[in-house]
Design a protein around this motif. Structure first.
Motif, PDB file in Angstrom:
ATOM      1  N   ARG A   4     -38.323  -6.962 -11.324  1.00 17.89           N
ATOM      2  CA  ARG A   4     -39.435  -7.259 -12.227  1.00 17.89           C
ATOM      3  C   ARG A   4     -39.727  -8.751 -12.322  1.00 17.89           C
ATOM      4  O   ARG A   4     -40.706  -9.144 -12.934  1.00 17.89           O
ATOM      5  N   ALA A   5     -38.855  -9.568 -11.770  1.00 17.85           N
ATOM      6  CA  ALA A   5     -39.036 -11.011 -11.910  1.00 17.85           C
ATOM      7  C   ALA A   5     -38.968 -11.692 -10.554  1.00 17.85           C
ATOM      8  O   ALA A   5     -38.398 -11.168  -9.601  1.00 17.85           O
ATOM      9  N   GLY A   6     -39.577 -12.881 -10.483  1.00 21.05           N
ATOM     10  CA  GLY A   6     -39.487 -13.678  -9.273  1.00 21.05           C
ATOM     11  C   GLY A   6     -38.139 -14.362  -9.177  1.00 21.05           C
ATOM     12  O   GLY A   6     -37.368 -14.399 -10.141  1.00 21.05           O
ATOM     13  N   ASN A   7     -37.833 -14.895  -8.008  1.00 22.19           N
ATOM     14  CA  ASN A   7     -36.580 -15.621  -7.776  1.00 22.19           C
ATOM     15  C   ASN A   7     -35.342 -14.766  -8.037  1.00 22.19           C
ATOM     16  O   ASN A   7     -34.295 -15.282  -8.434  1.00 22.19           O
ATOM     17  N   ALA A   8     -35.486 -13.457  -7.829  1.00 20.58           N
ATOM     18  CA  ALA A   8     -34.329 -12.581  -8.005  1.00 20.58           C
ATOM     19  C   ALA A   8     -33.583 -12.378  -6.691  1.00 20.58           C
ATOM     20  O   ALA A   8     -32.499 -11.810  -6.675  1.00 20.58           O
ATOM     21  N   GLY A   9     -34.176 -12.841  -5.593  1.00 17.70           N
ATOM     22  CA  GLY A   9     -33.523 -12.715  -4.291  1.00 17.70           C
ATOM     23  C   GLY A   9     -34.051 -11.588  -3.430  1.00 17.70           C
ATOM     24  O   GLY A   9     -33.444 -11.248  -2.415  1.00 17.70           O
ATOM     25  N   LYS A  10     -35.219 -11.008  -3.792  1.00 17.63           N
ATOM     26  CA  LYS A  10     -35.759  -9.886  -3.010  1.00 17.63           C
ATOM     27  C   LYS A  10     -36.049 -10.279  -1.562  1.00 17.63           C
ATOM     28  O   LYS A  10     -35.649  -9.583  -0.633  1.00 17.63           O
ATOM     29  N   THR A  11     -36.766 -11.390  -1.381  1.00 18.70           N
ATOM     30  CA  THR A  11     -37.180 -11.782  -0.036  1.00 18.70           C
ATOM     31  C   THR A  11     -35.977 -12.141   0.831  1.00 18.70           C
ATOM     32  O   THR A  11     -35.889 -11.745   1.995  1.00 18.70           O
ATOM     33  N   ALA A 134     -33.220  -4.811 -14.820  1.00 18.80           N
ATOM     34  CA  ALA A 134     -32.819  -4.118 -13.602  1.00 18.80           C
ATOM     35  C   ALA A 134     -32.333  -2.714 -13.922  1.00 18.80           C
ATOM     36  O   ALA A 134     -32.612  -1.758 -13.180  1.00 18.80           O
ATOM     37  N   GLY A 135     -31.617  -2.580 -15.032  1.00 23.68           N
ATOM     38  CA  GLY A 135     -31.154  -1.261 -15.442  1.00 23.68           C
ATOM     39  C   GLY A 135     -32.305  -0.322 -15.750  1.00 23.68           C
ATOM     40  O   GLY A 135     -32.285   0.863 -15.381  1.00 23.68           O
ATOM     41  N   GLU A 136     -33.344  -0.845 -16.408  1.00 21.66           N
ATOM     42  CA  GLU A 136     -34.519  -0.030 -16.722  1.00 21.66           C
ATOM     43  C   GLU A 136     -35.254   0.382 -15.447  1.00 21.66           C
ATOM     44  O   GLU A 136     -35.688   1.528 -15.307  1.00 21.66           O
ATOM     45  N   THR A 137     -35.380  -0.571 -14.514  1.00 26.03           N
ATOM     46  CA  THR A 137     -36.043  -0.267 -13.245  1.00 26.03           C
ATOM     47  C   THR A 137     -35.252   0.773 -12.457  1.00 26.03           C
ATOM     48  O   THR A 137     -35.821   1.721 -11.901  1.00 26.03           O
ATOM     49  N   ALA A 138     -33.929   0.592 -12.394  1.00 24.17           N
ATOM     50  CA  ALA A 138     -33.085   1.553 -11.674  1.00 24.17           C
ATOM     51  C   ALA A 138     -33.211   2.942 -12.291  1.00 24.17           C
ATOM     52  O   ALA A 138     -33.269   3.951 -11.574  1.00 24.17           O
ATOM     53  N   ALA A 139     -33.274   3.011 -13.616  1.00 24.60           N
ATOM     54  CA  ALA A 139     -33.409   4.306 -14.292  1.00 24.60           C
ATOM     55  C   ALA A 139     -34.746   4.957 -13.950  1.00 24.60           C
ATOM     56  O   ALA A 139     -34.828   6.177 -13.747  1.00 24.60           O
ATOM     57  N   ALA A 140     -35.812   4.139 -13.863  1.00 21.26           N
ATOM     58  CA  ALA A 140     -37.134   4.673 -13.536  1.00 21.26           C
ATOM     59  C   ALA A 140     -37.140   5.289 -12.137  1.00 21.26           C
ATOM     60  O   ALA A 140     -37.675   6.388 -11.923  1.00 21.26           O
ATOM     61  N   PHE A 141     -36.523   4.598 -11.182  1.00 24.69           N
ATOM     62  CA  PHE A 141     -36.444   5.144  -9.825  1.00 24.69           C
ATOM     63  C   PHE A 141     -35.527   6.362  -9.775  1.00 24.69           C
ATOM     64  O   PHE A 141     -35.777   7.314  -9.028  1.00 24.69           O
ATOM     65  N   GLY A 142     -34.455   6.333 -10.561  1.00 25.15           N
ATOM     66  CA  GLY A 142     -33.537   7.463 -10.589  1.00 25.15           C
ATOM     67  C   GLY A 142     -34.218   8.735 -11.079  1.00 25.15           C
ATOM     68  O   GLY A 142     -33.940   9.835 -10.591  1.00 25.15           O
ATOM     69  N   ALA A 151     -29.522   1.504  -6.652  1.00 28.83           N
ATOM     70  CA  ALA A 151     -28.455   0.550  -6.947  1.00 28.83           C
ATOM     71  C   ALA A 151     -29.025  -0.775  -7.415  1.00 28.83           C
ATOM     72  O   ALA A 151     -30.185  -1.097  -7.162  1.00 28.83           O
ATOM     73  N   ILE A 152     -28.202  -1.531  -8.114  1.00 27.22           N
ATOM     74  CA  ILE A 152     -28.573  -2.881  -8.537  1.00 27.22           C
ATOM     75  C   ILE A 152     -27.882  -3.869  -7.610  1.00 27.22           C
ATOM     76  O   ILE A 152     -26.662  -3.834  -7.443  1.00 27.22           O
ATOM     77  N   GLY A 153     -28.675  -4.737  -6.968  1.00 28.36           N
ATOM     78  CA  GLY A 153     -28.134  -5.727  -6.048  1.00 28.36           C
ATOM     79  C   GLY A 153     -27.872  -7.034  -6.775  1.00 28.36           C
ATOM     80  O   GLY A 153     -28.756  -7.579  -7.436  1.00 28.36           O
ATOM     81  N   LEU A 154     -26.675  -7.531  -6.682  1.00 28.90           N
ATOM     82  CA  LEU A 154     -26.296  -8.750  -7.384  1.00 28.90           C
ATOM     83  C   LEU A 154     -26.578  -9.973  -6.515  1.00 28.90           C
ATOM     84  O   LEU A 154     -26.005 -10.138  -5.446  1.00 28.90           O
ATOM     85  N   ASN A 155     -27.485 -10.818  -6.983  1.00 28.33           N
ATOM     86  CA  ASN A 155     -27.804 -12.046  -6.274  1.00 28.33           C
ATOM     87  C   ASN A 155     -26.734 -13.079  -6.613  1.00 28.33           C
ATOM     88  O   ASN A 155     -26.711 -13.628  -7.716  1.00 28.33           O
ATOM     89  N   ALA A 175     -21.331  -4.976 -17.223  1.00 29.87           N
ATOM     90  CA  ALA A 175     -20.511  -3.893 -16.693  1.00 29.87           C
ATOM     91  C   ALA A 175     -21.040  -2.526 -17.120  1.00 29.87           C
ATOM     92  O   ALA A 175     -20.916  -1.535 -16.395  1.00 29.87           O
ATOM     93  N   GLU A 176     -21.645  -2.468 -18.300  1.00 26.47           N
ATOM     94  CA  GLU A 176     -22.183  -1.193 -18.785  1.00 26.47           C
ATOM     95  C   GLU A 176     -23.375  -0.741 -17.942  1.00 26.47           C
ATOM     96  O   GLU A 176     -23.647   0.457 -17.828  1.00 26.47           O
ATOM     97  N   THR A 177     -24.090  -1.709 -17.362  1.00 23.64           N
ATOM     98  CA  THR A 177     -25.278  -1.382 -16.572  1.00 23.64           C
ATOM     99  C   THR A 177     -24.979  -1.271 -15.089  1.00 23.64           C
ATOM    100  O   THR A 177     -25.513  -0.403 -14.391  1.00 23.64           O
ATOM    101  N   LEU A 178     -24.121  -2.144 -14.578  1.00 24.28           N
ATOM    102  CA  LEU A 178     -23.937  -2.255 -13.134  1.00 24.28           C
ATOM    103  C   LEU A 178     -23.230  -1.064 -12.513  1.00 24.28           C
ATOM    104  O   LEU A 178     -23.570  -0.651 -11.405  1.00 24.28           O
ATOM    105  N   GLY A 179     -22.233  -0.525 -13.171  1.00 26.92           N
ATOM    106  CA  GLY A 179     -21.542   0.623 -12.614  1.00 26.92           C
ATOM    107  C   GLY A 179     -20.742   0.277 -11.371  1.00 26.92           C
ATOM    108  O   GLY A 179     -20.448  -0.884 -11.101  1.00 26.92           O
TER     109      GLY A 179
END
Length: 259
Positions: A4-11, A134-142, A151-155, A175-179
């Protein structure tokens, strides 16, 4: 690849994945939603599909305008699947929930070749608000695409996660979100690129695997740095690409011939 944000490391993460899969002998295409077109400037045209998202003012008058862009990307993706390619979507920020709904609606899982993993990787920096989003986005895709691995990718480019105190409030909350790791549907480790190298690579218009293997004097000229500095960067880049290739195989089990 979403965030949802820039500079998160997507590219950067998308480039690493594309190069890693390509180095393993499987052609990997990037569908690029980012208008900065970094992938398009760096990779050959036959490896990148550019897709333009509508401007905010266009969405105000036509809320479905972004569906046209996603439909175009979907059609191009089906063409790539037919050619045996792996496809990575590098999405723009703030498209996440609409994209999840769209992919679920078109039945994307039914279209993914049987020998390819279907993975949604939501990138996040070492920041509590980023982890929450990221947790909200992951839940939406789930919810929308339950058959995919989400999954949540850690930059970890600045080693913030690597050096994080496990007893800190941020670590406990994250830790509660990342799993667990991606194989069990939780977080995925995205190999870090040394910060100085990442900055040098950010706007490079030469494919990274070619840059790693070219003559050092040519690399020095490309970067505008001394010969010795270029050699160090190339060595770092080679190690990073190989580490990423191994991680893709280890965490995704793909390409299968490398497992």
């Amino acid at each position: 690849m979403a965030s949802r944000a820039g500079n998160a490391g997507k590219t950067t993460a998308t480039t690493l994945l594309q190069a890693s899969i390509d180095l393993s002998g499987t052609k990997a295409r990037i569908v690029e939603f980012d208008d900065q077109r970094r992938h398009g400037r760096r990779l050959p045209a036959d490896l990148v599909t550019p897709v333009s998202l509508p401007l905010a003012r266009e969405l105000q008058t036509n809320p479905e305008a972004d569906v046209r862009a996603m439909s175009d990307a979907f059609d191009r993706t089906l063409e790539s699947f037919a050619q045996g390619e792996t496809v990575i979507w590098d999405t723009g920020a703030n498209l996440d929930e609409r994209l999840a709904e769209f992919l679920g609606g078109v039945g994307i899982i039914d279209e993914v070749p049987a020998d390819r993993p279907a993975v949604v990787l939501v990138m996040a920096r070492c920041d509590l608000e980023m982890i929450r989003l990221a947790g909200e986005t992951a839940a939406a895709f789930g919810r929308a695409v339950p058959e995919a691995t989400v999954a949540i990718g850690l930059n970890d480019a600045h080693s913030a996660w690597s050096t994080l105190d496990a007893d800190s409030p941020l670590a406990r909350a994250a830790a509660e979100t990342l799993g667990p790791i991606i194989k069990r549907g939780g977080s995925m480790l995205v190999p870090a690129i040394p910060v100085n190298l990442a900055i040098a690579l950010r706007d490079s218009e030469i494919p990274w695997h070619i840059l790693a293997g070219m003559e050092p004097r040519d690399a020095a000229k490309h970067w505008g740095v001394p010969h010795a500095v270029a050699k160090v960067r190339q060595a770092e880049l080679s190690v990073t690409l190989e580490a990423a290739r191994r991680e893709v195989v280890r965490q995704l089990g793909f390409p299968k011939n490398e497992t």
